[in-house]
Design a protein around this motif. Structure first.
Motif, PDB file in Angstrom:
ATOM      1  N   CYS A  82      63.899  77.183  39.842  1.00  0.00           N
ATOM      2  CA  CYS A  82      62.803  76.726  40.708  1.00  0.00           C
ATOM      3  C   CYS A  82      63.258  76.318  42.102  1.00  0.00           C
ATOM      4  CB  CYS A  82      62.019  75.591  40.050  1.00  0.00           C
ATOM      5  SG  CYS A  82      62.839  73.975  40.046  1.00  0.00           S
ATOM      6  N   HIS A  83      64.535  76.103  42.284  1.00  0.00           N
ATOM      7  CA  HIS A  83      65.090  75.743  43.601  1.00  0.00           C
ATOM      8  C   HIS A  83      64.647  74.378  44.110  1.00  0.00           C
ATOM      9  CE1 HIS A  83      66.769  79.797  44.579  1.00  0.00           C
ATOM     10  NE2 HIS A  83      65.801  80.180  43.793  1.00  0.00           N
ATOM     11  N   ARG A  84      64.033  73.568  43.268  1.00  0.00           N
ATOM     12  CA  ARG A  84      63.576  72.259  43.759  1.00  0.00           C
ATOM     13  C   ARG A  84      64.765  71.374  44.149  1.00  0.00           C
ATOM     14  NH1 ARG A  84      58.270  71.077  43.448  1.00  0.00           N
ATOM     15  NH2 ARG A  84      58.510  68.814  43.358  1.00  0.00           N
ATOM     16  N   GLU A 107      67.473  72.343  45.654  1.00  0.00           N
ATOM     17  CA  GLU A 107      67.847  72.706  47.030  1.00  0.00           C
ATOM     18  C   GLU A 107      66.860  72.098  48.029  1.00  0.00           C
ATOM     19  OE1 GLU A 107      67.774  76.950  47.012  1.00  0.00           O
ATOM     20  OE2 GLU A 107      69.805  77.143  46.210  1.00  0.00           O
ATOM     21  N   MET A 108      65.576  72.120  47.650  1.00  0.00           N
ATOM     22  CA  MET A 108      64.551  71.582  48.548  1.00  0.00           C
ATOM     23  C   MET A 108      64.703  70.073  48.714  1.00  0.00           C
ATOM     24  SD  MET A 108      61.190  73.671  47.348  1.00  0.00           S
ATOM     25  CE  MET A 108      61.057  75.444  47.466  1.00  0.00           C
ATOM     26  N   TRP A 109      64.958  69.381  47.592  1.00  0.00           N
ATOM     27  CA  TRP A 109      65.151  67.928  47.671  1.00  0.00           C
ATOM     28  C   TRP A 109      66.400  67.596  48.482  1.00  0.00           C
ATOM     29  CZ3 TRP A 109      62.042  64.042  47.383  1.00  0.00           C
ATOM     30  CH2 TRP A 109      60.905  64.096  46.556  1.00  0.00           C
ATOM     31  N   LEU A 163      65.605  68.060  52.141  1.00  0.00           N
ATOM     32  CA  LEU A 163      64.665  67.026  52.596  1.00  0.00           C
ATOM     33  C   LEU A 163      65.398  65.695  52.773  1.00  0.00           C
ATOM     34  CD1 LEU A 163      61.614  66.391  53.205  1.00  0.00           C
ATOM     35  CD2 LEU A 163      61.473  65.536  50.868  1.00  0.00           C
ATOM     36  N   VAL A 197      62.305  70.967  54.451  1.00  0.00           N
ATOM     37  CA  VAL A 197      62.443  71.681  53.176  1.00  0.00           C
ATOM     38  C   VAL A 197      63.048  73.039  53.497  1.00  0.00           C
ATOM     39  CG1 VAL A 197      61.262  72.626  51.179  1.00  0.00           C
ATOM     40  CG2 VAL A 197      60.445  70.497  52.206  1.00  0.00           C
ATOM     41  N   ASN A 198      64.314  73.200  53.178  1.00  0.00           N
ATOM     42  CA  ASN A 198      64.993  74.422  53.578  1.00  0.00           C
ATOM     43  C   ASN A 198      66.186  74.714  52.671  1.00  0.00           C
ATOM     44  OD1 ASN A 198      66.181  76.560  54.801  1.00  0.00           O
ATOM     45  ND2 ASN A 198      66.282  75.638  56.853  1.00  0.00           N
ATOM     46  N   PRO A 199      65.979  75.566  51.664  1.00  0.00           N
ATOM     47  CA  PRO A 199      67.075  75.865  50.733  1.00  0.00           C
ATOM     48  C   PRO A 199      68.347  76.363  51.412  1.00  0.00           C
ATOM     49  CG  PRO A 199      65.013  76.634  49.849  1.00  0.00           C
ATOM     50  CD  PRO A 199      64.725  76.177  51.260  1.00  0.00           C
ATOM     51  N   SER A 200      68.254  76.939  52.603  1.00  0.00           N
ATOM     52  CA  SER A 200      69.484  77.412  53.237  1.00  0.00           C
ATOM     53  C   SER A 200      70.253  76.271  53.921  1.00  0.00           C
ATOM     54  CB  SER A 200      69.200  78.552  54.224  1.00  0.00           C
ATOM     55  OG  SER A 200      68.446  78.083  55.306  1.00  0.00           O
ATOM     56  N   VAL A 259      71.376  77.363  44.107  1.00  0.00           N
ATOM     57  CA  VAL A 259      70.895  78.003  42.887  1.00  0.00           C
ATOM     58  C   VAL A 259      71.019  79.511  43.066  1.00  0.00           C
ATOM     59  CG1 VAL A 259      68.933  78.397  41.361  1.00  0.00           C
ATOM     60  CG2 VAL A 259      69.292  76.146  42.374  1.00  0.00           C
TER      61      VAL A 259
END
Lengths: 153, 627
Positions: A15-17, A19-21, A24, A30-33, A39
């Motif tokens: 879900c990549h949450r 990475e988002m947390w 943040l 909110v930026n997975p990169s 993940v």
């Protein structure tokens, strides 16, 4: 004993949450990169969180001494006042969990959020946990062994 | 500076091979909130009525919303908005996976695609850059092959690919667009529209992320949502996937079976979520950013239906390739699901078209000479799998089935009408409107894209659970105060269902998580908190409701311009007849007209035509529709 991050890929739903947390918490976006937890989501059906083991190999190679071990959490942390963004740590990291942040141009890595990692406290399925080091070691042994065991049918 | 949104719209003209990037107007965007609301405005204003959905003039909008790609627990969605070649109506097809978030991270909230490329192309959108690249070498490849080829070609395993398969290339009227190999923007034939434009795929990736206006407040609002969702009334769904509904619905006598001839399937155990979990499931899978994880991977390891790991099947697919065709063989269903995914077919319309053909065969309207000697008997999983292949390639009888139920029934004449289970040309999904859920009957009748269980909501949850979904502020006691007559209650309640559900549509959220009560779901108030902190706009639940009503009215007006009025808000004849057996024996839809009267009245629409009146449109700031 202090706590460590431990991963169970079999519980990860991709879900990549985490990475988002992470982004943040660290950068207010909110930026997975821009995350320090990764993940790997691939088709078909691969979801594996990859986290820093805090092994400290990067400390040894850092030419400016910008990487240090935090006395409280045992996390390896970047001193942004000293780091020059040379990337030696990125080259040497066996797990590929260090990066040069595109906006700050400095090394970025997991610092365990000073002892309450946002990724683990928000993982919806318990794939990422922040656990007592002894218990985590036992879990790591189990996962390691099972991943390499011949499946009995 | 934009928060929550990327702030940009990409407009691509495939005829000229040109594209341009447009800055979005904040006030205008906020009026519709985004996603399908804003896409409705774009398509209404830019695409005059009467355009052939497969002509170059037809436009397609890929839309994300405020919460797409954020930490909002339902924010993994994007929607494709277009005029459907299957129904001639407004259509929006939603999909999860990673495509929506990555489109936003690439720097765009919307992509408007128009024109027709001379030769096959694909769009590559990455970090604000756009390329229209040749796709001749991909034409004819299936979804898996195309996706893998693009990952190699672009040398980036992180891209998200939304592509059509052979079904879309061949113009199957219910061909889907499939992203991330197994996630479908399924309904209404978007695949055929892509095919008609010579557009094979859209590829996205980006490192932009989403800027947050008030990070601390946003984190608190998301944490509140995470806490509330621990009490989500449908939290048990992911353990079995949506397929868990097979056993539940069958025990209630509302599992559509044999083309809706009955609603009870004797062998339901063989195709249940429990069986799927035990024998074929590999792992659970979430859409990007979603904490629910209702998806799953399955495979069949050997035998004639051997299938590699693939996302699905979902509840709809299991019923449509299973009980709807009388099939009790889960391996055939998984194989059929796999084929629909790789060829790019909507599993619902595929299953319903096959079931229609089976009923026609039973009645002698289709014979062995039409089917090249293949008997279309209920329960034959092998036939279902063969038909999926034939439909995708439009071979033999597949060319007939590729047109969908409505067009087939028109060719077969009045005798086939009884078996034609569709509304406005869209085949029914796997939820029985005759049972207790009479609000669902209204939904099927009036939803903008035809018989639809998704947009804007799944009305059954309301009927069964009698959940207010945080709508107390807007007047949802149960039953609605002051109304005694049941039909009127149902009609009025549907207004609430529609508008509350439309909030998810305009935010780019999945409808899961929007059913419950305060403290157990994402209510309009909680969405408002999340969106306010994210965008920096001080949005209230009331503002979201007004934007939702605007969007809902606009979609109705889009259809009105195509000639759809109250006369088209009807159900197949079969639903006035009682369910013949099982636990819901005797249930039927008796009073659709009375329910519709009450619904139109509650919406402030004209009862005779079922259309928004000028005063209503002006009240919503939709003057441009009046003129």
């Amino acid at each position: 004993m202090s706590k460590v991050l431990v991963v169970d890929p079999s519980l990860c739903t991709g879900c990549h949450r985490c990475e988002m947390w992470c982004s943040l918490t660290k950068y207010g976006e909110v930026n997975p990169s821009r995350s320090n937890v990764y993940v790997i989501r691939r088709e078909p059906s691969v979801d594996v969180p990859v986290v820093c083991m805090q092994c400290g190999l990067c400390i040894d190679v850092c030419p400016t001494g910008a990487l240090k071990r935090d006395g409280t959490t045992d996390a390896v942390v970047v001193d942004e006042n000293i780091c020059t963004g040379c990337g030696t740590c990125v080259k040497v990291c066996l797990y590929g969990v260090l990066r040069i942040d595109e906006e700050t141009d400095l090394a970025a890595k997991c610092d365990l959020c000073s002892g309450s990692p946002a990724c683990a406290s928000h993982c919806p399925h318990g794939a990422l946990r922040y656990e007592d080091a002894g218990k985590a070691a036992a879990r790591r042994r189990e996962i390691w062994a099972m991943a390499h065991a011949v499946r009995i049918r | 500076m934009w928060y929550g949104f990327a702030g940009k719209l990409l407009r691509v003209n495939l005829t000229s091979g040109e594209f341009k990037v447009e800055e979005l107007d904040k006030n205008e965007l906020r009026k519709y909130m985004g996603c399908t609301g804003y896409a409705a405005r774009l398509l209404y204003q830019e695409m005059p009525g009467g355009i052939d959905p497969l002509a170059p003039e037809a436009k397609v909008v890929l839309a994300t919303g405020a919460v797409t790609g954020t930490l909002c627990p339902s924010g993994g969605s994007y929607e494709v908005c277009y005029k459907s070649p299957l129904t001639g109506t407004w259509n929006q097809a939603r999909s999860g996976g990673a495509f929506g978030p990555k489109l936003k991270y690439a720097g765009f909230d919307f992509v408007v695609i128009e024109g027709k490329a001379e030769e096959p192309v694909y769009l590559y959108i990455h970090d604000g850059e756009v390329e229209i690249k040749p796709a001749k070498h991909l034409w004819g490849l299936n979804v898996e092959e195309t996706t893998d080829a693009l990952i190699r070609e672009l040398d980036d395993p992180e891209i998200s690919v939304a592509t059509i398969g052979q079904a879309g290339e061949n113009g199957v009227l219910y061909a889907a667009l499939i992203n991330d190999r197994g996630r479908a923007a399924g309904r209404g034939g978007i695949g055929a529209v892509f095919g008609s434009k010579n557009l094979k795929a859209v590829v996205v990736n980006g490192r932009g992320g989403v800027k947050v206006a008030r990070p601390k407040e946003f984190a608190e609002a998301v944490e509140k949502a995470e806490q509330w969702l621990k009490n989500y009334p449908f939290a048990s769904i992911p353990s079995l996937g949506t397929v868990g509904l097979v056993s539940l619905n069958n025990s209630l006598g509302i599992l559509p079976t044999k083309n809706f001839q009955t609603a009870y399937f004797e062998q339901a155990d063989q195709v249940s979520g429990e069986t799927l979990n035990r024998k074929y499931q590999i792992k659970r899978r979430a859409c990007y950013g979603c904490s629910f994880a209702c998806g799953r991977y399955t495979s069949v390891s050997n035998g004639k239906f051997a299938t590699p790991p693939m996302e699905g099947p979902e509840y709809e697919t299991v019923d449509m390739l299973g009980p709807i065709c009388g099939v009790a063989d889960l391996e055939a269903i998984i194989r059929g699901n796999y084929l629909c995914n790789i060829y790019g077919l909507d599993t619902i319309s595929t299953g319903m078209s096959i079931a229609f053909a089976m009923e026609c065969y039973e009645k002698g309207l289709l014979t062995d000479s039409d089917t090249e000697g293949m008997p279309l008997r209920w329960g034959d999983g092998e036939v279902v799998v063969k038909l999926v292949e034939k439909i995708a390639h439009r071979e033999g009888i597949g060319a007939l089935l590729a047109q969908g139920v409505k067009r087939m029934a028109e060719q077969f004449g009045p005798a086939a009408e009884e078996a034609a289970i569709h509304v406005k040309g869209l085949e029914l999904p796997a939820h029985e409107p005759r049972s207790e859920s009479k609000v669902l009957a209204v939904q099927y009748a009036v939803s903008p894209r035809g018989a639809c269980h998704m947009h804007p909501n799944w009305a059954s949850t309301w009927d069964f659970g009698q959940l207010d979904c945080g709508m107390k502020e807007f007047g949802l006691p149960w039953p609605p105060a002051g109304i005694q007559d049941e039909s009127s209650q149902k009609g009025v309640v549907y207004r609430y269902v529609a508008l509350q559900g439309e909030i998810s549509e305009i935010l780019g959220a999945c409808i899961f998580y929007s059913w419950g009560t305060e403290g157990s779901c994402i209510t309009p108030q909680l969405y408002a908190e999340i969106v306010s902190a994210l965008t920096g706009w001080d949005v209230t639940a009331a503002e979201l409701m007004t934007a939702a009503e605007r969007s809902w009215n606009l979609k109705r007006c889009f259809n009105a311009r195509e000639g759809f009025t109250r006369k088209d808000d009807k159900l197949p004849r079969r639903f006035v007849q009682a369910i013949p057996n099982g636990p819901s024996t005797g249930a039927r839809v008796e009073n659709l007209d009375a329910m519709l009267d009450a619904y139109y009245e509650a919406m402030g629409w004209d009862r005779q035509t079922g259309l928004p009146v000028p005063e209503k449109l002006r009240e919503l700031g939709l003057e441009f529709v009046v003129n």
